[in-house]
Design a protein around this motif. Structure first.
Motif, PDB file in Angstrom:
ATOM      1  N   ALA A  42       0.830  -1.206   0.000  1.00 37.52           N
ATOM      2  CA  ALA A  42       0.000   0.000   0.000  1.00 37.52           C
ATOM      3  C   ALA A  42       0.866   1.258   0.000  1.00 37.52           C
ATOM      4  N   ARG A  43       1.907   1.260   0.777  1.00 37.20           N
ATOM      5  CA  ARG A  43       2.777   2.437   0.863  1.00 37.20           C
ATOM      6  C   ARG A  43       3.598   2.643  -0.409  1.00 37.20           C
ATOM      7  N   ALA A  44       4.056   1.561  -1.010  1.00 44.68           N
ATOM      8  CA  ALA A  44       4.865   1.639  -2.235  1.00 44.68           C
ATOM      9  C   ALA A  44       5.989   2.669  -2.107  1.00 44.68           C
ATOM     10  N   GLY A  45       6.647   2.655  -0.969  1.00 43.09           N
ATOM     11  CA  GLY A  45       7.753   3.569  -0.744  1.00 43.09           C
ATOM     12  C   GLY A  45       7.385   4.882  -0.085  1.00 43.09           C
ATOM     13  N   ALA A  46       6.115   5.211   0.005  1.00 41.70           N
ATOM     14  CA  ALA A  46       5.680   6.453   0.655  1.00 41.70           C
ATOM     15  C   ALA A  46       5.846   6.316   2.173  1.00 41.70           C
ATOM     16  N   THR A  47       6.100   7.402   2.838  1.00 44.02           N
ATOM     17  CA  THR A  47       6.287   7.352   4.290  1.00 44.02           C
ATOM     18  C   THR A  47       5.114   7.939   5.071  1.00 44.02           C
ATOM     19  N   GLY A  48       4.221   8.648   4.407  1.00 42.27           N
ATOM     20  CA  GLY A  48       3.067   9.248   5.070  1.00 42.27           C
ATOM     21  C   GLY A  48       1.907   8.270   5.163  1.00 42.27           C
ATOM     22  N   GLY A  49       0.804   8.740   5.694  1.00 40.77           N
ATOM     23  CA  GLY A  49      -0.390   7.913   5.827  1.00 40.77           C
ATOM     24  C   GLY A  49      -1.041   7.590   4.497  1.00 40.77           C
ATOM     25  N   TRP A  50      -0.835   8.457   3.513  1.00 37.99           N
ATOM     26  CA  TRP A  50      -1.400   8.269   2.182  1.00 37.99           C
ATOM     27  C   TRP A  50      -0.293   8.354   1.148  1.00 37.99           C
ATOM     28  N   TYR A  51      -0.509   7.767   0.003  1.00 36.27           N
ATOM     29  CA  TYR A  51       0.498   7.807  -1.060  1.00 36.27           C
ATOM     30  C   TYR A  51       0.174   8.865  -2.111  1.00 36.27           C
TER      31      TYR A  51
END
Length: 156
Positions: A42-51
């Motif tokens: 779900a994150r696919a490398g993103a660090t926040g709550g949303w991508y």
């Protein structure tokens, strides 16, 4: 009613945990993802709550019109996965334990060996936006079925 069986643009919903597992194992020749695998995807490398910007990536209470929406009508994450947040919760292989991530292994956790509840991830069309975070965990009894609960399979 499960529009996902006959209309491939609709998410498969109204399935219990066992039905979701059987679908992934037998029909799709995959499996339900672990909770750690689901969040990583779900994150696919993103660090926040949303991508991305929430209204651009997810259906939720404020933008769904109170109904399940067709898949792939919002922006995918960086790995090309659609609808990881919103539209329908997704059954996860893991049993729920509130304290597992404080006591379990830090690398590639497989979830507790047993429990009363199974984990759902992703949020739903009927949820307020704060529940549509990659880290948000929800749990219900595995016999539960609802139009806001669906399935996503994982493959090796």
């Amino acid at each position: 009613l499960n529009p996902g069986w006959s209309d491939l643009e609709q998410p498969m919903v109204n399935v219990t945990w066992q039905e979701a597992k059987s679908y992934c194992d037998s029909w799709a020749k995959g499996r339900l993802p672990t909770e750690a695998e689901w969040e990583y995807a779900a994150r696919a490398g993103a660090t926040g709550g949303w991508y991305g910007e929430l209204n651009g990536i997810a259906w939720h209470r404020d933008n769904s019109g109170g109904v399940i929406r067709r898949v792939k009508h919002k922006q995918p994450n960086a790995w090309g996965l659609y609808d990881m947040l919103g539209n329908v919760y997704e059954w996860i292989a893991d049993w729920y334990d509130e304290k597992y991530y404080g006591t379990g292994p830090a690398a590639d956790p497989q979830g507790p060996a047993g429990g009363q509840y199974r984990v759902l991830r992703g949020g739903s069309w009927y949820d307020v936006p704060r529940y549509l975070r990659a880290s948000y965990r929800y749990w219900v009894e595995p016999v539960h079925r609802y139009s806001g609960i669906g399935v996503r399979c994982a493959w090796e």
